[in-house]
Design an enzyme around this catalytic site. Structure first.
Site, PDB file in Angstrom:
ATOM      1  CG  ASN A  25       5.818   1.977  -1.175  1.00 38.92           C
ATOM      2  OD1 ASN A  25       6.799   1.292  -1.477  1.00 38.92           O
ATOM      3  ND2 ASN A  25       5.080   1.728  -0.106  1.00 38.92           N
ATOM      4  CB  CYS A 118       6.233 -11.784  -0.237  1.00 41.40           C
ATOM      5  SG  CYS A 118       5.123 -10.628   0.508  1.00 41.40           S
ATOM      6  NE  ARG A 123       2.543  -7.614  -0.767  1.00 50.56           N
ATOM      7  CZ  ARG A 123       3.512  -6.709  -0.643  1.00 50.56           C
ATOM      8  NH1 ARG A 123       4.662  -7.041  -0.124  1.00 50.56           N
ATOM      9  NH2 ARG A 123       3.332  -5.477  -1.041  1.00 50.56           N
ATOM     10  CG  ASP A 309       4.329  -0.043   4.423  1.00 55.58           C
ATOM     11  OD1 ASP A 309       4.073  -1.246   4.551  1.00 55.58           O
ATOM     12  OD2 ASP A 309       4.426   0.512   3.309  1.00 55.58           O
TER      13      ASP A 309
END
Ligand code: UD1
Length: 428
Positions: A25, A118, A123, A309
């Site tokens: 990221n 998604c 999002r 995550d």
């Protein structure tokens, strides 16, 4: 047609050391930031994963030259002459939209395909747009593309984000570094990847303070004051957290190297609360467990809260703990797809809105399962390592998006895991 799957033999444990790759990221945004350098920037510690290939392709379509030498990516943006990022690439990877900020910063215009929803939620990108509009960007939507122009240039502003969005903070940063005057981003994301991006922008000549806190101040400089630079990507805290979850699940000891333990404070506290012992050095963390896994309550939150995550990896731990855990997902509205795959392996999970009630079971059972997203994919392979019998993980392209040599690293920790091609008549 052949399909590649991962086959995992269960009843196993993990132990040993593993080197963590550079943060996906971070690296994705560092590549985008190179647009502002107008020359050849070298980015070290870039992971070998498919999302980086997509981002490299995004830059090439703009006219940049991107070359790789091991884990170093050289991104030469001196010949960038196109401002369009097509749907074909944005639909493969949403993070492609992080070229929006640097493109308007460098050229005053951009044409970027609108990302759709998604699997983990709608999002939206409204905060990116509201923030950039405050800086003077005007948007029109044209046949699925966002067209950005800056008829009066970029001017410093004071933006208060509704939510500390990582992507919106990054796009705003990359445009505001060349705006006229001072920009304040309030309620900014505080993730270590934001600090990494700011470190690179500062190395390029930008003036930014406050990264890592919720108020970031940018003193705009002229575009010519920015130059290419050399930068090393920070370690991937989510990859580190994934292997630590593997150690906690099987008992370990597992040591992850190349990661600052302060990036994972809440996750490490949760591992301790679950009955694990944690030891840390400057850039390493060891986890081990001898007793039973204790149930836990977890809420995902923006950094420094518990990272969304790592939610799937900790749901797996909860599924093997002795008692009832509650996991609350606050960042994405639909991030419990993993639960249904884990239930195929015998987990006892009830989803109520954005809460998962997880009752630990004695043992998971190997099964045919799908990798529903990147993190869930990594977690379901870990589940196979402790399950009874064999687990066959399908749709493994998700894992390749974010984990460099995941199978190789697990094998080095003692797992019996292989990638193999199968004939699709035998798939799910
Ligand atoms: C980044 C990470 C992702 C991580 C997430 C949260 C990358 C490539 N991806 O994603 O792995 O899970 O941060 O830590 O860096 N939102 C809006 N409007 C916006 C922007 C966001 O409503 O304009 C919402 C999103 O739908 C989501 C939440 O805010 O529900 C968080 O999104 P954000 O922090 O922006 O995540 P990403 O940057 O997309």
């Amino acid at each position: 047609m052949a399909e590649e799957i991962i086959i995992v033999q269960g009843n196993n444990t993990l132990s040993g050391e593993v080197a963590v790759s550079g943060a996906k990221n971070s690296a994705l945004k560092l590549i985008a930031a190179a647009i502002l350098g107008q020359g050849a920037s070298s980015i070290h510690n870039v992971p070998l994963i498919s999302d980086i290939e997509v981002m490299s392709e995004v830059l090439r379509r703009l006219g940049a030259t991107v070359t790789r030498d091991g884990h170093t990516l050289t991104v030469d943006t001196s010949a960038v002459n196109n401002h369009e990022t097509p749907y074909e690439l944005v639909s493969k990877m949403r993070a492609s939209i992080s070229v929006l900020g640097p493109l308007v910063g460098r050229f005053g215009c951009a044409r970027v395909a609108m990302p759709g929803g998604c699997q983990i939620g709608a999002r939206k990108i409204d905060m990116h747009l509201v923030g950039l509009e405050a800086l003077g960007v005007e948007f029109v939507i044209d046949h699925g593309f966002l067209e950005a122009t800056t008829p009066n240039g970029l001017r410093g502003t004071h933006v208060v984000l509704d939510f500390p969005s990582v992507g919106a903070t990054e796009n705003l940063l990359m445009a505001s570094v060349v705006a006229d005057g001072r920009t304040i981003i309030e309620n900014a994301a505080c993730e270590p990847e934001i600090v990494d991006l700011v470190n690179m922008l500062v190395a390029m000549g930008a003036k930014v303070t406050g990264a890592g806190t919720s108020i970031i101040e940018v003193e705009g400089v002229s575009l010519d004051a920015l130059h290419p630079c050399e930068h090393t990507t920070v370690g991937d805290r989510i990859e580190a957290g994934t292997f630590l979850a593997g150690g906690a699940l099987t008992g370990g000891p597992v040591t992850v190297r190349g990661i600052d333990p302060s990036y994972l404070r809440v996750a490490l506290m949760k591992l301790q609360a679950m009955g694990c012992e944690i030891e840390c050095g400057k850039d390493w963390i060891t986890v081990r467990r001898s007793g039973k896994l204790v149930p836990i309550d977890i809420q995902t939150l923006p950094h420094p809260g518990f990272p969304t995550d790592l939610q799937a990896q900790f749901m797996l731990l909860a599924a093997c703990a002795e008692g009832m855990s509650v996991i609350t997902e606050n960042v994405f509205e639909n991030r419990f797809m993993f639960a249904s795959e884990l239930m195929r392996m015998g987990a006892d999970i009830t989803i109520e809105d954005h809460h998962a009630l997880v009752r630990g079971v004695e043992r998971l059972q190997g099964a045919d399962v799908s990798s529903t997203d990147l993190r869930a994919g990594a977690a379901i392979v870990l589940a196979g390592i402790v399950a009874e019998g064999e687990t066959r993980v399908h749709t493994i392209g998700h894992i390749d998006r974010g984990y460099e040599d995941y199978v190789g690293k697990l094998v080095s920790l003692g797992a019996d895991v292989v990638r193999t091609q199968i004939n699709d008549t035998t798939t799910l």
